[in-house]
Design a protein around this motif. Structure first.
Motif, PDB file in Angstrom:
ATOM      1  N   LEU A   1     -76.089 -70.826-101.316  1.00  0.00           N
ATOM      2  CA  LEU A   1     -75.709 -71.865-102.277  1.00  0.00           C
ATOM      3  C   LEU A   1     -75.308 -71.253-103.616  1.00  0.00           C
ATOM      4  O   LEU A   1     -74.381 -71.732-104.277  1.00  0.00           O
ATOM      5  CB  LEU A   1     -76.872 -72.843-102.474  1.00  0.00           C
ATOM      6  N   ILE A   2     -76.004 -70.195-104.007  1.00  0.00           N
ATOM      7  CA  ILE A   2     -75.647 -69.489-105.241  1.00  0.00           C
ATOM      8  C   ILE A   2     -74.238 -68.917-105.124  1.00  0.00           C
ATOM      9  O   ILE A   2     -73.408 -69.046-106.036  1.00  0.00           O
ATOM     10  CB  ILE A   2     -76.660 -68.367-105.539  1.00  0.00           C
ATOM     11  N   TYR A   3     -73.957 -68.310-103.971  1.00  0.00           N
ATOM     12  CA  TYR A   3     -72.614 -67.753-103.774  1.00  0.00           C
ATOM     13  C   TYR A   3     -71.559 -68.854-103.633  1.00  0.00           C
ATOM     14  O   TYR A   3     -70.389 -68.643-103.971  1.00  0.00           O
ATOM     15  CB  TYR A   3     -72.593 -66.789-102.584  1.00  0.00           C
TER      16      TYR A   3
ATOM     17  N   GLY B   1     -71.922 -51.563-110.483  1.00  0.00           N
ATOM     18  CA  GLY B   1     -73.257 -52.140-110.354  1.00  0.00           C
ATOM     19  C   GLY B   1     -73.227 -53.484-109.672  1.00  0.00           C
ATOM     20  O   GLY B   1     -72.439 -53.725-108.748  1.00  0.00           O
ATOM     21  N   LEU B   2     -74.065 -54.409-110.169  1.00  0.00           N
ATOM     22  CA  LEU B   2     -74.164 -55.732-109.569  1.00  0.00           C
ATOM     23  C   LEU B   2     -72.901 -56.554-109.732  1.00  0.00           C
ATOM     24  O   LEU B   2     -72.656 -57.482-108.967  1.00  0.00           O
ATOM     25  CB  LEU B   2     -75.348 -56.491-110.178  1.00  0.00           C
ATOM     26  N   GLN B   3     -72.082 -56.226-110.731  1.00  0.00           N
ATOM     27  CA  GLN B   3     -70.852 -56.980-110.959  1.00  0.00           C
ATOM     28  C   GLN B   3     -69.917 -56.932-109.763  1.00  0.00           C
ATOM     29  O   GLN B   3     -69.117 -57.849-109.558  1.00  0.00           O
ATOM     30  CB  GLN B   3     -70.126 -56.447-112.192  1.00  0.00           C
ATOM     31  N   LYS B   4     -70.028 -55.880-108.964  1.00  0.00           N
ATOM     32  CA  LYS B   4     -69.207 -55.799-107.749  1.00  0.00           C
ATOM     33  C   LYS B   4     -69.476 -56.987-106.833  1.00  0.00           C
ATOM     34  O   LYS B   4     -68.591 -57.452-106.120  1.00  0.00           O
ATOM     35  CB  LYS B   4     -69.531 -54.507-106.979  1.00  0.00           C
ATOM     36  N   PHE B   5     -70.719 -57.459-106.858  1.00  0.00           N
ATOM     37  CA  PHE B   5     -71.142 -58.503-105.925  1.00  0.00           C
ATOM     38  C   PHE B   5     -71.206 -59.888-106.546  1.00  0.00           C
ATOM     39  O   PHE B   5     -71.403 -60.878-105.835  1.00  0.00           O
ATOM     40  CB  PHE B   5     -72.513 -58.144-105.344  1.00  0.00           C
TER      41      PHE B   5
ATOM     42  N   PHE C   1     -66.120 -62.578 -99.624  1.00  0.00           N
ATOM     43  CA  PHE C   1     -66.582 -61.854 -98.427  1.00  0.00           C
ATOM     44  C   PHE C   1     -68.067 -62.110 -98.162  1.00  0.00           C
ATOM     45  O   PHE C   1     -68.473 -62.371 -97.023  1.00  0.00           O
ATOM     46  CB  PHE C   1     -66.323 -60.357 -98.605  1.00  0.00           C
ATOM     47  N   ILE C   2     -68.882 -62.046 -99.198  1.00  0.00           N
ATOM     48  CA  ILE C   2     -70.325 -62.260 -99.042  1.00  0.00           C
ATOM     49  C   ILE C   2     -70.613 -63.691 -98.593  1.00  0.00           C
ATOM     50  O   ILE C   2     -71.451 -63.929 -97.715  1.00  0.00           O
ATOM     51  CB  ILE C   2     -71.060 -61.942-100.364  1.00  0.00           C
TER      52      ILE C   2
ATOM     53  N   VAL D   1     -74.095 -65.166 -90.627  1.00  0.00           N
ATOM     54  CA  VAL D   1     -75.481 -64.737 -90.439  1.00  0.00           C
ATOM     55  C   VAL D   1     -76.396 -65.952 -90.298  1.00  0.00           C
ATOM     56  O   VAL D   1     -77.268 -66.001 -89.419  1.00  0.00           O
ATOM     57  CB  VAL D   1     -75.946 -63.840 -91.608  1.00  0.00           C
ATOM     58  N   ILE D   2     -76.208 -66.932 -91.175  1.00  0.00           N
ATOM     59  CA  ILE D   2     -77.041 -68.140 -91.136  1.00  0.00           C
ATOM     60  C   ILE D   2     -76.867 -68.868 -89.816  1.00  0.00           C
ATOM     61  O   ILE D   2     -77.848 -69.349 -89.222  1.00  0.00           O
ATOM     62  CB  ILE D   2     -76.706 -69.058 -92.332  1.00  0.00           C
ATOM     63  N   THR D   3     -75.647 -68.960 -89.327  1.00  0.00           N
ATOM     64  CA  THR D   3     -75.397 -69.641 -88.053  1.00  0.00           C
ATOM     65  C   THR D   3     -76.152 -68.969 -86.909  1.00  0.00           C
ATOM     66  O   THR D   3     -76.779 -69.648 -86.077  1.00  0.00           O
ATOM     67  CB  THR D   3     -73.888 -69.658 -87.735  1.00  0.00           C
ATOM     68  N   ILE D   4     -76.111 -67.659 -86.869  1.00  0.00           N
ATOM     69  CA  ILE D   4     -76.834 -66.909 -85.827  1.00  0.00           C
ATOM     70  C   ILE D   4     -78.343 -67.135 -85.949  1.00  0.00           C
ATOM     71  O   ILE D   4     -79.042 -67.379 -84.955  1.00  0.00           O
ATOM     72  CB  ILE D   4     -76.508 -65.407 -85.915  1.00  0.00           C
ATOM     73  N   LEU D   5     -78.842 -67.101 -87.188  1.00  0.00           N
ATOM     74  CA  LEU D   5     -80.280 -67.291 -87.413  1.00  0.00           C
ATOM     75  C   LEU D   5     -80.724 -68.708 -87.037  1.00  0.00           C
ATOM     76  O   LEU D   5     -81.843 -68.904 -86.549  1.00  0.00           O
ATOM     77  CB  LEU D   5     -80.625 -67.000 -88.880  1.00  0.00           C
TER      78      LEU D   5
END
Length: 354
Positions: free
Chosen positions: A210-212, A250-254, A263-264, A271-275
């Motif tokens: 949700l943050i992303y 640093g973190l700014q890349k993400f 991409f993330i 990933v969530i769907t698989i989980l």
């Protein structure tokens, strides 16, 4: 006495669920405000007097002149007419007005429940926390908006936007949990410590997603790669460390690079769907708890709908009108997905006492 208690609990729970519904609408209005670029249209914070929009042409011209002083107008919206300004003003005003209405509904409901004697001493602390969270959310909203009222920022910072969004969801979840405590019989809760822990981790990952999602909206990241299944022809973007003439470290890349955020966000969806599929396989082994058995399939259904909406939103990112309504629908289902997980977590217990 027991009947009065049940009646009181039901009344309080209904009041809380009305609040949950209003918070969901408020978050959706926030999404519309963001996607229409309306968030900086009102440059003043007047909690009481601000409830009334400009009522004369002169007042509208004054509000427009004030908006002309900030960077968003000077570098992005110089083509705006007064009619254009009224459009973005409406969405920001409606967003703030709905927040005021939430406050009124909670306050009036609170007084009504006290008069009727439906509130007991065990509810005092949760009520205080509820009102504090509501007030805090309003303060965060104004801090977020005021940070963009300058000549440097064309939009509200996407990280501040994410904080505002997650704070709203925190208020929603707290209110919802309170209602569950009043409505769901303890006999319906299932002792399943392992699955409960798994569910807790699922909620944590969903919150990260949700943050992303807020980062995606704040950076308008979908418009930079309106393709699927690849990102502009690449499975992993080659420009994760750079964007235009900016180089990230640093973190700014993400967090600051639209391609990395995109991409993330996509990867987390897979990933969530698989989980969810793994979670459902584990949940199917539980044979007790009627409510749990009836609703354990909800995470899978909702995640599949959400993934489809995400794909459609990305593919239509170049279409402003389609992006707006698909994006808002995507946001709505995201909230439903979080609510479903909170529901599953509530039904699962560590022990019989907890």
């Amino acid at each position: 006495m027991e009947l009065n208690t049940k009646k009181g609990n039901k009344a309080v729970a209904i009041w809380l669920l009305i609040g949950v519904g209003m918070i969901i609408i408020q978050v959706l209005l926030g999404g519309i405000t963001r996607l229409t670029g309306s968030g900086l249209s009102i440059t003043e914070w007047k909690p009481i007097l601000g409830a009334i929009p400009p009522t004369s042409e002169a007042a509208w011209e004054h509000a427009f002149d004030t908006y002309k002083q900030i960077g968003q107008y000077k570098y992005l919206n110089t083509h705006f007419t007064l009619s254009d300004f009224k459009f973005i003003y409406f969405w920001e005003w409606f967003h703030r007005e709905w927040a005021r209405l939430i406050g009124v509904v909670f306050a009036v409901g609170f007084v009504y429940l006290i008069v009727k004697g439906y509130l007991n001493k065990n509810m005092v602390r949760p009520m205080i926390i509820l009102f504090v969270l509501g007030g805090l959310q309003g303060a965060i909203g104004w801090i977020m908006v005021s940070s963009g009222l300058n000549e440097e920022n064309l939009y509200v910072n996407h990280i501040r936007l994410a904080i505002h969004f997650i704070a709203a969801l925190g208020l929603l979840v707290y209110t919802l949990w309170f209602a569950f405590q009043l409505l769901v019989p303890e006999s319906e809760r299932v002792v399943a410590p392992s699955l409960r822990k798994f569910t807790g981790w699922m909620i944590a990952i969903v919150v990260l997603q949700l943050i992303y999602g807020a980062f995606m909206a704040g950076l308008k990241a979908a418009t930079f790669a309106p393709t699927w299944p690849t990102i502009n022809g690449e499975w992993i973007p080659s420009n994760i460390t750079t964007f235009g003439n900016r180089t990230f470290s640093g973190l700014q890349k993400f967090t600051d690079n639209p391609f990395a955020v995109h991409f993330i966000h996509r990867t987390l969806a897979y990933v969530i769907t698989i989980l969810v599929i793994i979670w459902l396989a584990k949940a199917a082994k539980i044979t007790t708890g009627k409510l749990f058995k009836r609703t354990q399939w909800l995470p899978l259904v909702v995640v599949l709908i959400q993934v489809l909406l995400g794909i459609l939103t990305v593919l239509n990112a170049a279409n402003t009108k389609a992006l707006l309504w698909l994006g808002i629908t995507h946001q709505f289902v995201a909230m439903i997905f979080l609510i479903v997980w909170v529901w599953e977590l509530y039904l699962l217990r560590k022990t019989k006492e907890n």
